[in-house]
Design an enzyme around this catalytic site. Structure first.
Site, PDB file in Angstrom:
ATOM      1  N   HIS A 185       0.807  -1.216   0.000  1.00 39.07           N
ATOM      2  CA  HIS A 185       0.000   0.000   0.000  1.00 39.07           C
ATOM      3  C   HIS A 185       0.849   1.278   0.000  1.00 39.07           C
ATOM      4  O   HIS A 185       1.885   1.352   0.643  1.00 39.07           O
ATOM      5  CB  HIS A 185      -0.935   0.018   1.210  1.00 39.07           C
ATOM      6  CG  HIS A 185      -0.204  -0.067   2.531  1.00 39.07           C
ATOM      7  ND1 HIS A 185       0.273   1.032   3.192  1.00 39.07           N
ATOM      8  CD2 HIS A 185       0.137  -1.135   3.285  1.00 39.07           C
ATOM      9  CE1 HIS A 185       0.857   0.662   4.316  1.00 39.07           C
ATOM     10  NE2 HIS A 185       0.793  -0.652   4.400  1.00 39.07           N
ATOM     11  N   ASP A 186       0.387   2.244  -0.778  1.00 37.94           N
ATOM     12  CA  ASP A 186       0.945   3.600  -0.804  1.00 37.94           C
ATOM     13  C   ASP A 186       2.340   3.685  -1.394  1.00 37.94           C
ATOM     14  O   ASP A 186       2.993   4.732  -1.299  1.00 37.94           O
ATOM     15  CB  ASP A 186       0.941   4.232   0.597  1.00 37.94           C
ATOM     16  CG  ASP A 186      -0.432   4.219   1.234  1.00 37.94           C
ATOM     17  OD1 ASP A 186      -1.336   4.854   0.669  1.00 37.94           O
ATOM     18  OD2 ASP A 186      -0.614   3.558   2.275  1.00 37.94           O
ATOM     19  N   GLY A 220       5.038  -1.059   2.640  1.00 39.08           N
ATOM     20  CA  GLY A 220       4.213   0.123   2.474  1.00 39.08           C
ATOM     21  C   GLY A 220       4.986   1.426   2.492  1.00 39.08           C
ATOM     22  O   GLY A 220       6.003   1.562   3.164  1.00 39.08           O
TER      23      GLY A 220
END
Length: 264
Positions: free
Chosen positions: A126-127, A144
């Site tokens: 994520h991200d 992440g």
């Protein structure tokens, strides 16, 4: 649901209402395309792949069997908020690759650039912000919030710690754990990754001028001899004729919550 008339969709594939399928796309047997997915022209999703969530895939990208793109983050803080995965053009996303959407706390978007090669079994969390022409070799994992700049190669079975930045043109050896930022054009290797020189092979392959490579060598030697950040700050204040040297200095002096891998 908007499916272009030129798209080819196998009868066993599931394309949920709301999905947008562009011209000349191909969806293979038993593939799943979620209701918020947008595929640009010429995207191919091969058999048994899953593309879900708010996911956009750029033109000409190929998704191989059993890849899963756009599933929710592997983050206990994630509470179901609406976040996205944006993948650029002409990527090759091989078997069993996973790429997750973002989180509210990380900006909400996981972004992948153009012309990348994501080999079997690698993971983009994520991200993450992944640049152009990046190669993640089999089984590598990017945690992440990482930033992987253009032309980076991450070796097989390597792991990148969350929030780490890897500068443009760097190369990470196989079976390496990277826990701190890596300067542009750096060479990292060893089980607990350490900065072990410059990616000279990559620089030469990209046709970088010999004078620029020599300037990078001089910079690396200077960074090896004193306090890493203080040396970078002093050299930046003195000014540099080399664009590549300025790039490295700007990277070192830029915002980051992590330390750097420093020369051995």
């Amino acid at each position: 649901m908007a499916i272009h008339s030129s798209a080819e969709i196998h009868s066993s594939a599931v394309v949920e209402p709301g999905a947008v399928i562009g011209p000349d796309c191909r969806i293979g047997p038993f593939a799943l395309i979620g209701p918020e997915v947008r595929l640009a022209a010429g995207v191919e999703v091969k058999s048994h792949a899953v593309v879900t969530g708010q996911t956009e895939i750029g033109e000409g990208t190929v998704v191989f069997p059993f890849a899963v793109l756009g599933e929710v983050p592997q983050d206990l803080k994630f509470k179901g908020e609406t976040t996205r995965l944006v993948i650029g053009a002409r990527n090759r996303i091989r078997e069993h690759v996973t790429m997750n959407t973002g989180t509210a706390g990380g900006g909400g978007v996981t972004r992948v650039g153009d012309d990348g090669l994501f080999m079997a079994g690698c993971h983009v969390a994520h991200d993450c912000q992944i640049g152009d022409r990046v190669i993640l070799v089999n089984g590598s994992a990017v945690a992440g919030h990482c930033v992987i700049e253009d032309d980076v190669i991450v070796g097989g079975m390597s792991g990148i710690h969350q929030w780490v930045r890897i500068g443009r043109g760097a190369i990470i050896g196989a079976v390496t754990m990277v826990t701190a930022d890596v300067i542009p054009h750096g060479l990292v290797q060893g089980p607990r990754g350490s900065l072990d020189g410059l990616n000279l092979v990559g620089l030469k392959r990209r046709g970088v001028d010999k004078a620029e490579i020599a300037a990078l060598r001089d910079l690396y030697m200077a960074l090896s001899e004193g306090n890493f950040r203080e040396t970078a700050r002093r050299l930046a204040d003195e000014g540099a004729d080399s664009n590549y040297v300025r790039e490295v200095l700007d990277f070192i002096l830029g915002p980051s919550d992590r330390s750097f891998l420093t020369p051995r």
